[in-house]
Motif scaffolding. Structure first.
Motif, PDB file in Angstrom:
ATOM      1  N   SER A 356       0.815  -1.220   0.000  1.00  0.00           N
ATOM      2  CA  SER A 356       0.000   0.000   0.000  1.00  0.00           C
ATOM      3  C   SER A 356       0.841   1.260   0.000  1.00  0.00           C
ATOM      4  N   PHE A 357       2.132   1.136   0.299  1.00  0.00           N
ATOM      5  CA  PHE A 357       2.953   2.341   0.469  1.00  0.00           C
ATOM      6  C   PHE A 357       4.032   2.497  -0.606  1.00  0.00           C
ATOM      7  N   VAL A 358       4.148   1.562  -1.537  1.00  0.00           N
ATOM      8  CA  VAL A 358       5.194   1.679  -2.571  1.00  0.00           C
ATOM      9  C   VAL A 358       4.567   1.908  -3.935  1.00  0.00           C
ATOM     10  N   GLU A 359       5.416   2.311  -4.901  1.00  0.00           N
ATOM     11  CA  GLU A 359       4.916   2.589  -6.246  1.00  0.00           C
ATOM     12  C   GLU A 359       4.750   1.301  -7.043  1.00  0.00           C
ATOM     13  N   LYS A 360       4.165   1.503  -8.240  1.00  0.00           N
ATOM     14  CA  LYS A 360       3.844   0.339  -9.076  1.00  0.00           C
ATOM     15  C   LYS A 360       5.104  -0.421  -9.504  1.00  0.00           C
ATOM     16  N   ASP A 361       6.157   0.297  -9.917  1.00  0.00           N
ATOM     17  CA  ASP A 361       7.337  -0.422 -10.423  1.00  0.00           C
ATOM     18  C   ASP A 361       8.063  -1.137  -9.286  1.00  0.00           C
ATOM     19  N   MET A 362       7.981  -0.559  -8.075  1.00  0.00           N
ATOM     20  CA  MET A 362       8.585  -1.268  -6.936  1.00  0.00           C
ATOM     21  C   MET A 362       7.816  -2.551  -6.647  1.00  0.00           C
ATOM     22  N   LEU A 363       6.491  -2.496  -6.848  1.00  0.00           N
ATOM     23  CA  LEU A 363       5.673  -3.709  -6.694  1.00  0.00           C
ATOM     24  C   LEU A 363       6.158  -4.799  -7.626  1.00  0.00           C
ATOM     25  N   GLU A 364       6.387  -4.397  -8.879  1.00  0.00           N
ATOM     26  CA  GLU A 364       6.866  -5.379  -9.865  1.00  0.00           C
ATOM     27  C   GLU A 364       8.202  -5.953  -9.437  1.00  0.00           C
ATOM     28  N   LYS A 365       9.078  -5.073  -8.964  1.00  0.00           N
ATOM     29  CA  LYS A 365      10.396  -5.545  -8.523  1.00  0.00           C
ATOM     30  C   LYS A 365      10.248  -6.539  -7.373  1.00  0.00           C
ATOM     31  N   MET A 366       9.342  -6.217  -6.442  1.00  0.00           N
ATOM     32  CA  MET A 366       9.153  -7.114  -5.298  1.00  0.00           C
ATOM     33  C   MET A 366       8.605  -8.453  -5.756  1.00  0.00           C
ATOM     34  N   GLN A 367       7.745  -8.418  -6.753  1.00  0.00           N
ATOM     35  CA  GLN A 367       7.189  -9.673  -7.281  1.00  0.00           C
ATOM     36  C   GLN A 367       8.301 -10.518  -7.900  1.00  0.00           C
ATOM     37  N   VAL A 368       9.164  -9.878  -8.709  1.00  0.00           N
ATOM     38  CA  VAL A 368      10.246 -10.620  -9.355  1.00  0.00           C
ATOM     39  C   VAL A 368      11.212 -11.164  -8.307  1.00  0.00           C
ATOM     40  N   ALA A 369      11.371 -10.410  -7.197  1.00  0.00           N
ATOM     41  CA  ALA A 369      12.254 -10.882  -6.133  1.00  0.00           C
ATOM     42  C   ALA A 369      11.600 -11.987  -5.315  1.00  0.00           C
ATOM     43  N   GLY A 370      10.320 -12.270  -5.578  1.00  0.00           N
ATOM     44  CA  GLY A 370       9.646 -13.359  -4.886  1.00  0.00           C
ATOM     45  C   GLY A 370       9.208 -13.014  -3.478  1.00  0.00           C
ATOM     46  N   LEU A 371       9.211 -11.714  -3.142  1.00  0.00           N
ATOM     47  CA  LEU A 371       8.848 -11.344  -1.776  1.00  0.00           C
ATOM     48  C   LEU A 371       7.350 -11.448  -1.534  1.00  0.00           C
ATOM     49  N   LEU A 372       6.567 -11.362  -2.635  1.00  0.00           N
ATOM     50  CA  LEU A 372       5.113 -11.358  -2.479  1.00  0.00           C
ATOM     51  C   LEU A 372       4.519 -12.747  -2.613  1.00  0.00           C
ATOM     52  N   THR A 373       5.363 -13.742  -2.798  1.00  0.00           N
ATOM     53  CA  THR A 373       4.860 -15.109  -2.902  1.00  0.00           C
ATOM     54  C   THR A 373       4.804 -15.720  -1.510  1.00  0.00           C
ATOM     55  N   ARG A 374       3.655 -16.241  -1.162  1.00  0.00           N
ATOM     56  CA  ARG A 374       3.536 -16.918   0.131  1.00  0.00           C
ATOM     57  C   ARG A 374       4.245 -18.255   0.040  1.00  0.00           C
ATOM     58  N   ASP A 375       5.074 -18.548   1.027  1.00  0.00           N
ATOM     59  CA  ASP A 375       5.756 -19.843   1.059  1.00  0.00           C
ATOM     60  C   ASP A 375       4.849 -20.818   1.797  1.00  0.00           C
ATOM     61  N   HIS A 376       4.084 -21.570   1.023  1.00  0.00           N
ATOM     62  CA  HIS A 376       3.075 -22.422   1.649  1.00  0.00           C
ATOM     63  C   HIS A 376       3.588 -23.829   1.917  1.00  0.00           C
ATOM     64  N   ARG A 377       4.883 -24.060   1.730  1.00  0.00           N
ATOM     65  CA  ARG A 377       5.406 -25.420   1.904  1.00  0.00           C
ATOM     66  C   ARG A 377       5.365 -25.824   3.374  1.00  0.00           C
ATOM     67  N   ARG A 378       5.037 -27.040   3.614  1.00  0.00           N
ATOM     68  CA  ARG A 378       5.018 -27.566   4.979  1.00  0.00           C
ATOM     69  C   ARG A 378       5.929 -28.773   5.049  1.00  0.00           C
TER      70      ARG A 378
END
Lengths: 398, 236
Positions: A356-378
């Motif tokens: 909610s606090f970053v710009e659109k291109d930073m969002l894309e960067k975070m997605q590519v860095a995998g930060l927005l992926t939930r690690d659902h492995r158990r």
């Protein structure tokens, strides 16, 4: 003929086969007239195949098929009836209106009435409409005289080989087109390129389901090889429709949708709380306040809550990555699991709230860095007969 | 009701028609707890310099449309994270004690820094001072690079005799051998000497292109040279 028409035909290549069946007599008529089809008098002299084929006895194969189809039809009707009655019973049991009881309600009711802790969801009790439970079947692929409709009938897998055949035709056409373009010394249209990153080829099971034919592993590999070759052509976009029929889109881009608007606390600072930050066995919630001064509190302590360096680095990862480490305050409550799992949960929570606090291109960067992926492995369960989840005992000859 | 659908299915399979109708029971196995990510998930690109490259090539938006695995719990974008250092830590690690392994490697880096700073202050002229590398990380890089073998000997049996046949080595294996040799040389020490000290000395030696490990590499090269007459056994 009319009997055949009345059967429910599902999930086959409806366009081709149905059309063949519906104008079947006329096509015979056409073949019999041959090149001279000018006057009606000519027709009288030729053999009337249409009536002949009508008079001829239906073949054994057709008879057997008709019997089977009839049986199946009745069976499905019975199943439908039973399913509808069952649904009404369920609705009554749950105290709801049977008329407006949907499949979703059915699933919910079954989960409530037959709670099951079985590990594999496929093994849990279910109540689905009969069409979903009983797999689709092909309609008759031959006429009453026993002659097949499809030109690849004798391959045993007509629709599968039709796909390969069509793909090969497309490849040849594209090659010819490419030759033509090269002769004219033009370059391929850069705008027309195919976008294949967001999708994958149908899996073997999906392909089998769509073709209503079982295929072998090697045949599926061949399918993939042929389609890859088709796609590798620079003009593959010309047969986009054909290619997209056999591709399935991947999970959609969810990070950019539904970014929550921050609410404001009494000091007038914007804040976002992410609940259910999960990783391994850890769970917790993360609140981010903006503007802030980079304060971090984890269960009431600062970042020294974690004794090791590695989990501390993990907590700081999204903040440093987005360059917000000095402009937001982080507050989290976390329980369960060990330091690594807790740090992973907090990392995801911070990254998810930062949207909610970053710009659109930073969002894309975070997605590519995998930060927005939930690690659902158990943790994978241990299997009986072996020392671990995957580990096998040392192999001894005897 | 359809609870016992599987039994019904079996019954139905008895009516089998020769080649045109087939039954499939298609069930998607959605396990309650997934233990890994599917293959179509891409590896994350989280280091700032790697991302800068992507932005230059304008591939970032394309990659953002694809699902990405989350970075592992030891990976960060901080300047202190380095893939080679992490590799070395993993080689040092025994029985999953990563924390200890990391502290050992960091202690070795500290020792390197101390030794190099001492040398720096002992140096007389500015020229000598400029020659001294003070960054432990670049010393590690140089050391590993200097220890990488270019050839390897593989035993091949021909006519009942096993020949040591020289051949090319993959990049991955030469990196592995280099780190392994460095650690073997380090662990071949007196009990009174601690790992970080010895490792620091080995790294400094190797970075200087001297020492046990570099000698071991040169020995291997020499043996490969001596056995070059057998090279044709690789393909004959």
């Amino acid at each position: 003929m009319s009997l055949v028409m009345s059967f429910t035909v599902k999930n086959l290549l409806p366009a081709t086969i149905c059309s063949i069946r519906s104008n079947f007599p006329s096509s015979i008529h056409k073949y019999s007239t041959g090149p001279s089809k000018t006057s009606s008098n000519v027709l009288d002299h030729l053999t009337d195949w249409e009536t002949l084929s009508k008079n001829r006895k239906t073949s054994k194969a057709m008879k057997a098929y008709l019997e089977r189809a009839k049986e199946h039809d009745e069976f499905m009707k019975r199943q439908h009836l039973e399913f509808n009655i069952g649904k009404r019973h369920l609705a009554n049991m749950m105290g709801e209106d049977p008329e407006t009881f949907t499949q979703k309600d059915v699933d919910r009711a079954i989960e409530y009435l037959f709670p099951s802790g079985i590990y594999d969801p496929a093994a849990r009790p279910l109540m689905k409409p009969p069409e979903e439970v009983f797999p689709a079947r092909k309609a008759a692929e031959f006429d009453e005289a026993g002659r097949p409709h499809h030109f690849l009938f004798y391959t045993g897998k007509p629709s599968f080989f039709k796909v390969l055949y069509d793909a090969a035709e497309h490849i040849q056409a594209l090659n010819k087109f490419e030759d033509k373009v090269i002769r004219k010394k033009a370059t391929p249209d850069p705008n027309g390129s195919l976008k294949l990153e967001g999708s994958v080829w149908l899996t073997k099971e999906q392909l089998e389901q769509s073709l209503v034919e079982s295929i072998k592993e090697i045949e599926y590999e061949n399918f993939k090889v042929v389609m890859e070759r088709l796609v590798s052509s620079p003009y593959a976009y010309l047969c986009k429709d054909f290619i997209e029929k056999y591709r399935k889109p991947l999970a959609m881009q969810r990070f950019a949708l539904e970014i929550p608007k921050p609410s404001y606390d009494e000091e007038g600072r914007a804040f976002i709380t992410t609940y259910e930050c999960l990783r391994k066995k850890a769970r917790g919630e993360v609140t981010i306040r903006y503007p802030g001064s980079g304060k971090i509190s984890i269960n009431g302590k600062d970042i020294t809550y974690f004794e090791d360096i590695q989990p501390r680095e993990q907590v700081m990862f999204p903040l440093i990555f987005s360059g917000m480490q000095n402009s937001v305050d982080v507050e989290c409550h976390i329980e369960g699991g060990g330091p690594s799992g807790q740090a992973g949960a907090i990392r995801w929570g911070i990254a998810w709230s930062l949207r909610s606090f970053v710009e659109k291109d930073m969002l894309e960067k975070m997605q590519v860095a995998g930060l927005l992926t939930r690690d659902h492995r158990r943790r994978e369960r241990k299997k009986p007969g072996q020392p671990g989840a995957r580990k096998k005992p040392t192999w001894k000859k005897r | 009701m359809n609870f016992n659908s599987r039994f019904l299915n079996k019954k139905l399979c008895n009516y089998h028609f020769r080649n045109c109708i087939r039954w499939f029971v298609v069930q998607n196995r959605l396990y309650a707890k997934a233990t890994s990510f599917p293959d179509f998930f891409q590896n994350p690109i989280f280091r700032k310099e790697d991302q800068a490259k992507l932005i230059e090539n304008s591939e970032l938006a394309k990659l953002a449309a694809v699902p990405v695995r989350p970075p592992a719990s030891y990976e960060t974008c901080s300047v202190y994270h380095d893939p080679l250092v992490n590799k070395v830590i993993n080689h040092v690690m025994e029985m999953g004690k990563k924390q200890l392994a990391r502290s050992l490697v960091e202690k070795a880096f500290e020792n390197i820094k101390r030794i190099q700073i001492e040398r720096y202050h002992l140096a007389q002229t500015q020229e000598e001072k400029n020659k001294i590398e003070l960054n432990p990380k670049s010393i590690l890089y140089n050391a590993v690079e200097n220890c990488k073998p270019l050839l390897q000997l593989s035993p091949i049996k021909r006519g009942g005799i096993t020949y040591q046949v020289p051949g090319p080595i993959t990049e991955k294996r030469s990196l592995f051998l280099s780190i392994k040799w460095l650690l073997e040389a380090t662990n071949d020490k007196e009990r009174t000497v601690h790992f970080p000290e010895q490792f620091a000395w080995e790294l400094l030696d190797a970075a200087n292109n001297t020492g046990k490990v570099v000698k071991r590499k040169q020995d291997l090269h020499r043996q490969c040279e001596a056995n070059r007459a057998y090279a044709h056994y690789r393909w004959q």
